[in-house]
Write a protein that holds these residues in place. Structure first.
Motif, PDB file in Angstrom:
ATOM      1  N   LYS A  65       0.826  -1.207   0.000  1.00  0.00           N
ATOM      2  CA  LYS A  65       0.000   0.000   0.000  1.00  0.00           C
ATOM      3  C   LYS A  65       0.860   1.256   0.000  1.00  0.00           C
ATOM      4  O   LYS A  65       0.498   2.269  -0.624  1.00  0.00           O
ATOM      5  N   TYR A  66       1.987   1.202   0.714  1.00  0.00           N
ATOM      6  CA  TYR A  66       2.854   2.372   0.859  1.00  0.00           C
ATOM      7  C   TYR A  66       4.231   2.030   0.264  1.00  0.00           C
ATOM      8  O   TYR A  66       5.180   1.706   0.995  1.00  0.00           O
ATOM      9  N   PRO A  67       4.352   2.073  -1.048  1.00  0.00           N
ATOM     10  CA  PRO A  67       5.559   1.559  -1.709  1.00  0.00           C
ATOM     11  C   PRO A  67       6.781   2.455  -1.535  1.00  0.00           C
ATOM     12  O   PRO A  67       6.675   3.670  -1.334  1.00  0.00           O
ATOM     13  N   ARG A  68       7.943   1.816  -1.636  1.00  0.00           N
ATOM     14  CA  ARG A  68       9.230   2.499  -1.576  1.00  0.00           C
ATOM     15  C   ARG A  68       9.760   2.725  -2.995  1.00  0.00           C
ATOM     16  O   ARG A  68       9.266   2.157  -3.951  1.00  0.00           O
ATOM     17  N   ILE A  69      10.797   3.534  -3.073  1.00  0.00           N
ATOM     18  CA  ILE A  69      11.460   3.708  -4.368  1.00  0.00           C
ATOM     19  C   ILE A  69      12.167   2.408  -4.742  1.00  0.00           C
ATOM     20  O   ILE A  69      12.504   1.590  -3.875  1.00  0.00           O
ATOM     21  N   LYS A  70      12.406   2.240  -6.024  1.00  0.00           N
ATOM     22  CA  LYS A  70      13.205   1.120  -6.516  1.00  0.00           C
ATOM     23  C   LYS A  70      14.355   1.652  -7.359  1.00  0.00           C
ATOM     24  O   LYS A  70      14.211   2.666  -8.047  1.00  0.00           O
ATOM     25  N   LYS A  95      17.923  -1.749 -10.550  1.00  0.00           N
ATOM     26  CA  LYS A  95      17.996  -3.208 -10.484  1.00  0.00           C
ATOM     27  C   LYS A  95      16.753  -3.785  -9.812  1.00  0.00           C
ATOM     28  O   LYS A  95      16.748  -4.937  -9.372  1.00  0.00           O
ATOM     29  N   ASN A  96      15.723  -2.932  -9.667  1.00  0.00           N
ATOM     30  CA  ASN A  96      14.437  -3.320  -9.085  1.00  0.00           C
ATOM     31  C   ASN A  96      14.534  -3.650  -7.589  1.00  0.00           C
ATOM     32  O   ASN A  96      13.686  -4.354  -7.047  1.00  0.00           O
ATOM     33  N   LYS A  97      15.546  -3.103  -6.936  1.00  0.00           N
ATOM     34  CA  LYS A  97      15.693  -3.293  -5.498  1.00  0.00           C
ATOM     35  C   LYS A  97      15.039  -2.135  -4.762  1.00  0.00           C
ATOM     36  O   LYS A  97      15.242  -0.965  -5.103  1.00  0.00           O
ATOM     37  N   SER A  98      14.242  -2.451  -3.732  1.00  0.00           N
ATOM     38  CA  SER A  98      13.596  -1.416  -2.922  1.00  0.00           C
ATOM     39  C   SER A  98      14.573  -0.830  -1.912  1.00  0.00           C
ATOM     40  O   SER A  98      15.490  -1.518  -1.449  1.00  0.00           O
ATOM     41  N   HIS A  99      14.349   0.437  -1.576  1.00  0.00           N
ATOM     42  CA  HIS A  99      15.150   1.111  -0.550  1.00  0.00           C
ATOM     43  C   HIS A  99      14.212   1.759   0.467  1.00  0.00           C
ATOM     44  O   HIS A  99      13.028   1.946   0.200  1.00  0.00           O
ATOM     45  N   PRO A 143      20.154   5.667  -3.707  1.00  0.00           N
ATOM     46  CA  PRO A 143      21.565   5.830  -4.069  1.00  0.00           C
ATOM     47  C   PRO A 143      21.766   6.042  -5.572  1.00  0.00           C
ATOM     48  O   PRO A 143      22.886   5.947  -6.072  1.00  0.00           O
ATOM     49  N   ILE A 144      20.684   6.284  -6.296  1.00  0.00           N
ATOM     50  CA  ILE A 144      20.765   6.576  -7.731  1.00  0.00           C
ATOM     51  C   ILE A 144      19.993   7.856  -8.002  1.00  0.00           C
ATOM     52  O   ILE A 144      19.340   8.404  -7.108  1.00  0.00           O
ATOM     53  N   ALA A 145      20.049   8.341  -9.246  1.00  0.00           N
ATOM     54  CA  ALA A 145      19.528   9.671  -9.552  1.00  0.00           C
ATOM     55  C   ALA A 145      18.008   9.732  -9.643  1.00  0.00           C
ATOM     56  O   ALA A 145      17.423  10.785  -9.426  1.00  0.00           O
ATOM     57  N   ARG A 146      17.350   8.585 -10.002  1.00  0.00           N
ATOM     58  CA  ARG A 146      15.901   8.650 -10.065  1.00  0.00           C
ATOM     59  C   ARG A 146      15.261   7.346  -9.603  1.00  0.00           C
ATOM     60  O   ARG A 146      15.926   6.304  -9.503  1.00  0.00           O
ATOM     61  N   ASP A 147      13.981   7.433  -9.332  1.00  0.00           N
ATOM     62  CA  ASP A 147      13.172   6.301  -8.887  1.00  0.00           C
ATOM     63  C   ASP A 147      12.749   5.462 -10.111  1.00  0.00           C
ATOM     64  O   ASP A 147      12.348   6.012 -11.139  1.00  0.00           O
ATOM     65  N   TYR A 148      12.845   4.124  -9.968  1.00  0.00           N
ATOM     66  CA  TYR A 148      12.409   3.204 -11.021  1.00  0.00           C
ATOM     67  C   TYR A 148      11.177   2.403 -10.602  1.00  0.00           C
ATOM     68  O   TYR A 148      10.875   1.375 -11.215  1.00  0.00           O
ATOM     69  N   TYR A 149      10.466   2.879  -9.579  1.00  0.00           N
ATOM     70  CA  TYR A 149       9.190   2.260  -9.224  1.00  0.00           C
ATOM     71  C   TYR A 149       8.261   2.359 -10.453  1.00  0.00           C
ATOM     72  O   TYR A 149       8.342   3.354 -11.205  1.00  0.00           O
ATOM     73  N   PRO A 150       7.403   1.376 -10.710  1.00  0.00           N
ATOM     74  CA  PRO A 150       6.592   1.390 -11.940  1.00  0.00           C
ATOM     75  C   PRO A 150       5.861   2.706 -12.202  1.00  0.00           C
ATOM     76  O   PRO A 150       5.834   3.181 -13.346  1.00  0.00           O
TER      77      PRO A 150
END
Length: 542
Positions: A139-144, A147-151, A199-206
């Protein structure tokens, strides 16, 4: 046509007046000349602040030994976190007892409060979100990352994340209004803390990936077109490199780069935070700001908390909304003048909510209040001192306290400046009124006790023109000489120099200086280790 009864019109008129009066009476910002004042209890207010360590205000027991230290250093304001995880331990159930106790004790100590909302983000991370948020990642997602790893960072692209934070913050501000509007103990609020992408420049969450491929919002493009000639050069260069395009997705307009990733994230961080701030202001519209962790020049986006409210993306933050009143720097970086110049170059007010509590902090605070006419200054971990009564910060804050009415009366009129000196930068020139003032570090005098020291302590001063040829100069560790600005063949001399202090906002002379104290009329001096206000009257002779 429908018309209101006469008595209804009278009622509405007075209700409108009362609403306007109430709005005016709460803490607010107002322009004074080309600067900005903070108004509290109907009077201009300079924050002589100190920020508590992150966990010091988690209980009143932990705060008990701290209060006396704060008052002993002449603070008038404490910056303290309010923790989402503590006020909403269970979803929808709020406990403001800690907030109330902080307010009540601050009133007792004659202190004001700036609350720091540790909500979705604190130093980029989401460490202060409640358990019920952390445990429900669906419900409350984190950034990815790529490499599709959540932080441990809540994504700003989730509406659920936004609404959870928004509801809590709005409840907090409604409670502060009900509990404190009359007394105005809480004078400003920082929304979130040191927002940034790691630790990267942008979020890759869908949802982030979807937004990245969509057209850049028209609201953003319209801001850029309207303010094209005023944009900060670092950001303007990114837009220019790809031809100042106005249609397309993020990479089509700004190009494929880490800088584009940072601009993209800055927009969505700011939209999220502005929405939170607006909800809070709908409840109680006191000033609200955001703070930035400063980046080192050799670091790339993602290697520092990128996309936060930093100078090179401040246009992005401004374009995304106006509920945030200003952006502020947190200082663990020695380039004090450089960063403050960047934060104020578009005419924005300066407030420094956090500075490493080192030996330079008091002098930098005085310089910020003088040169930038800042709203205030606040070292971090203020409670860490052993003997608060001996702290130079308290002595500098005593000078600021005495001078506040004079500073605020002359604010924004080109009558105030400040200097900051050390061994490497031991001379600074200030032009004020009819005179050129040369400020030098006290140790530049070859007879000074510390002249041969390997390192020199920081020193600083504020100068205020109060009448033609008449000035207050206050600070520590400075020597000042003067010459006419216009009459290049003339000389400037001292008519009168007094050391004194303000009591009940009235000047009282303690000693009249001349002879050795002014080097036989050649200079004004406040020795290193002394903290004084001197009132000087000059004249010009051939």
């Amino acid at each position: 046509m429908f018309t209101f009864p006469k008595n209804t019109i009278v009622f509405l008129f007075f209700a409108f007046l009362q609403f306007g009066y109430a709005q005016e009476k709460i803490p607010h910002l107002q322009k004074k000349g080309n600067k900005t004042q903070l108004i509290v209890n109907d009077k201009p207010f300079i924050i002589r602040g100190g920020e508590l360590g992150n966990s010091s205000a988690t209980t009143m027991e932990s705060m008990e030994p701290i209060w006396e230290k704060l008052t002993n250093m002449n603070l008038n304001t404490v910056l303290t976190p309010v923790y989402w995880e503590l006020i909403e331990k269970e979803e929808g159930n709020f406990d403001f007892s800690l907030v109330d106790n902080l307010i009540l004790r601050a009133r007792k100590e004659n202190l004001k409060l700036v609350f720091l909302w540790f909500g979705s983000w604190k130093n980029s991370m989401s460490s202060h979100a409640p358990e019920w948020v952390k445990l429900n990642q669906k419900k409350y997602p984190r950034i990815k990352d790529d490499k599709n790893k959540s932080h441990e960072i809540l994504t700003p692209f989730s509406e659920e994340n936004l609404q959870a934070d928004l509801k809590a913050f709005q409840k907090l501000m409604s409670h502060i209004k009900d509990f404190d509007q009359k007394e105005q103990t809480v004078i400003m609020v920082q929304v979130e803390n040191e927002i940034g992408m790691l630790p990267i420049a942008r979020d890759y969450y869908p949802l982030a990936n979807e937004a990245f491929k969509k057209e850049v919002p028209k609201e953003f493009i319209q801001y850029l077109q309207k303010n094209k000639e005023k944009l900060v050069p670092e950001f303007s260069a990114i837009w220019k490199k790809n031809g100042f395009k106005t249609t397309g997705n993020w990479e089509e307009i700004f190009g494929k780069s880490l800088q584009t990733d940072e601009v993209f994230m800055a927009w969505y961080f700011s939209k999220f935070t502005n929405t939170i701030a607006k909800a809070g202001k709908d409840a109680y519209p006191i000033p609200m700001f955001v703070n930035a962790a400063l980046n080192a020049p050799e670091k790339k986006p993602g290697e520092y908390p990128s996309a936060g409210p930093l100078p090179h993306v401040m246009d992005v933050w401004k374009a995304a909304g106006n509920s945030i009143d200003f952006l502020s720097p947190d200082f663990y970086n020695p380039s004090f003048k450089q960063w403050n110049d960047l934060f104020t170059r578009q005419g924005d007010p300066l407030f420094i909510p956090e500075h490493r509590f080192d030996e330079t902090a008091p002098f930098k605070g005085l310089y910020a209040i003088g040169h930038y006419e800042a709203i205030g200054f606040s070292p971090f971990s203020i409670e860490s001192v052993t003997d608060a009564k001996k702290e130079p910060l308290g002595k500098i804050y005593d000078l600021v306290q005495q001078l506040t009415p004079t500073i605020e009366a002359n604010k924004g009129q080109g009558k105030i400046d400040g200097v900051l000196l050390d061994k490497e930068n031991n001379t600074q020139i200030v032009n004020l009124g009819n005179y050129e003032f040369t400020f030098k570090h006290d140790y530049t005098l070859n007879w000074s006790d510390g002249a041969k020291a390997e390192t020199w302590p920081a020193s600083s001063a504020i100068i205020i023109e109060i009448a033609p040829n008449e000035f207050y100069i206050a600070g520590s560790g400075i020597v000042v000489t003067f010459k006419p600005l216009k009459n290049k063949n003339g000389n400037a001399g001292i008519l009168k120099t007094d050391q004194g202090k303000f009591e009940n906002e009235k000047w009282r002379t303690i000693r009249h200086f001349n002879g050795d104290q002014t080097h036989q009329g050649r200079h004004l001096r406040i020795s290193a280790g002394d903290y004084e206000i001197q009132k000087i009257k000059l004249y010009i002779y051939d």
